[in-house]
Design an enzyme around this catalytic site. Structure first.
Site, short mmCIF file in Angstrom:
data_model
loop_
_atom_site.label_atom_id
_atom_site.label_comp_id
_atom_site.label_asym_id
_atom_site.label_seq_id
_atom_site.Cartn_x
_atom_site.Cartn_y
_atom_site.Cartn_z
N TYR A 63 36.18 41.30 37.50
CA TYR A 63 35.12 41.36 38.52
C TYR A 63 35.38 42.51 39.48
CZ TYR A 63 32.25 37.21 37.61
OH TYR A 63 31.36 36.31 37.07
N TYR A 123 47.49 24.60 32.74
CA TYR A 123 47.65 25.17 34.08
C TYR A 123 48.00 26.66 33.98
CZ TYR A 123 49.50 25.52 38.90
OH TYR A 123 49.75 25.87 40.21
#
Ligand code: NAD
Ligand code: UDP
Length: 313
Positions: free
Chosen positions: A158, A144
């Site tokens: 990005y 996680y």
């Protein structure tokens, strides 16, 4: 009218977010694979012409024309994210890639539900966004924690390489109605146990701390973050700085439910963070003076009411 995609929209937080977005006059696409989410959380929205429910897994690409994406798909309870750690990593990492690809193609804004777990078992207290954290990369929580850290990195890359408009929110422990009774997280466990007069399961000595935020405060923070200018990417902490030991939480739940439950002490799971509390200076500066407004007792009382109905008590 904006078309907003909410991944993990049938989950605890996602379902509250869908409600809020529809109330504000948006069109909502709720995407979920129903791993930990439930149709019950959004059944009241089915039939609303501005609401669409899609059964889909974020590990595979998704195509739609959207203006905004809230990427919440990921199990959040340690019990559920550890059930299949490989799938948890795929959900965080491939889910992020797929949602970033969609945002790039549609030029939409994309918000990632990151977590206070990126700070791991923190050595700095309270935790500001500038803290890099203390995470065991091979421990039982790593699927996680590292999945979410990798997602943050993907979002930043990005943004920097492709100019994708991103928002990173680091959510601290959040609770409220619509948590699953078997979710496994501490607030739902203690309330369900107290309402049934069963032993309250405290892991360790109960001196570890958490800061608990009511879900409405979080949703307000998420909406405000999505509406910030493109120059603000975060990460930004959103949580309630009120800090409580787990034993204090147990005692409060027993008092508020009038329960006869006794405390039962069980072993502390590996790498369970000892303390956690958000520094929310940045949130209040960037999110128009945002701060949590629901105190723990009030939020717990509402949540207890929800579970009483749910369990037919
Ligand atoms: P939740 O488990 O109730 O919701 C997660 C939702 O995602 C569920 O509906 C589940 O079915 C869905 N999902 C899981 N894997 C999926 C996949 N591969 N494809 C599509 N859907 C998938 O948990 P939540 O508390 O509502 O958490 C929502 C988000 O917020 C998560 O990303 C979580 O990591 C983050 N977060 C939550 C907290 C918290 O305290 N609640 C704290 C920090 C971060
Ligand atoms: N916890 C507990 N009893 C439970 C569930 C959790 O004592 O039945 C403890 C857990 O060990 C941790 C804290 O409560 O110290 C918060 O756990 P949770 O799973 O809610 O979230 P996280 O550890 O991810 O903050």
């Amino acid at each position: 009218m904006k078309r907003v995609l909410v991944t993990g929209g049938a989950g605890f937080i996602g379902s509250h977010l869908c409600d809020r977005l529809l109330r504000e006059g948006n069109e909502v696409i709720c995407l979920d694979n129903f791993f930990t989410g439930s149709k019950e959380n959004i059944v009241h929205l089915i039939g609303n012409p501005y609401f669409e429910l899609v059964r889909h897994d974020v590990v595979t690409p998704f195509y739609a024309e959207v203006d905004e994406i809230f990427n919440l798909a990921c199990p959040a309870s340690p019990v559920h994210y550890q059930y299949n750690g490989i799938k948890t990593i795929k959900t965080s990492v491939m889910g992020a890639i797929n949602m970033l690809g969609l945002a790039k193609r549609t030029r939409s804004k994309v918000l990632q539900a990151s977590t206070s777990e990126v700070y791991g078992d923190p050595h700095i207290h309270p935790q500001p966004e500038s803290y890099w954290g203390h995470v065991n990369p091979i421990g039982i929580r790593s699927c996680y924690d590292e999945g979410k850290r990798c997602a943050e990195s993907l979002f930043m890359n990005y943004h920097q390489q492709n100019g994708v408009r991103i928002k990173l929110i680091r959510i601290f422990n959040t609770y409220g109605p619509k948590m699953h009774p078997n979710d496994g997280r501490v607030v739902s466990n203690f309330i369900v146990q107290a309402l049934q007069n069963k032993a309250i399961t405290i892991y360790g000595d109960g001196q570890q701390t958490r800061s608990f935020q009511y879900v409405d405060d979080l949703v307000e923070g998420m909406i405000r973050l999505m509406n910030t200018g493109d120059d603000f990417t975060g990460p930004v902490n959103v949580g309630n700085p009120g800090e409580f030991t787990i034993k204090q939480l147990a005692e409060m739940v027993i008092r508020l439910t009038g329960s006869k439950s006794k405390l039962e002490f069980l072993p502390l799971p590996q790498d369970d963070p000892i303390q956690r509390k958000p520094d929310i200076t940045l949130a209040s500066e960037k999110l128009g003076g945002w701060k949590p407004v629901v105190p723990l007792e009030e939020g717990l009382t509402k949540t207890i009411g929800y579970f009483k109905d749910k369990l037919g008590l």
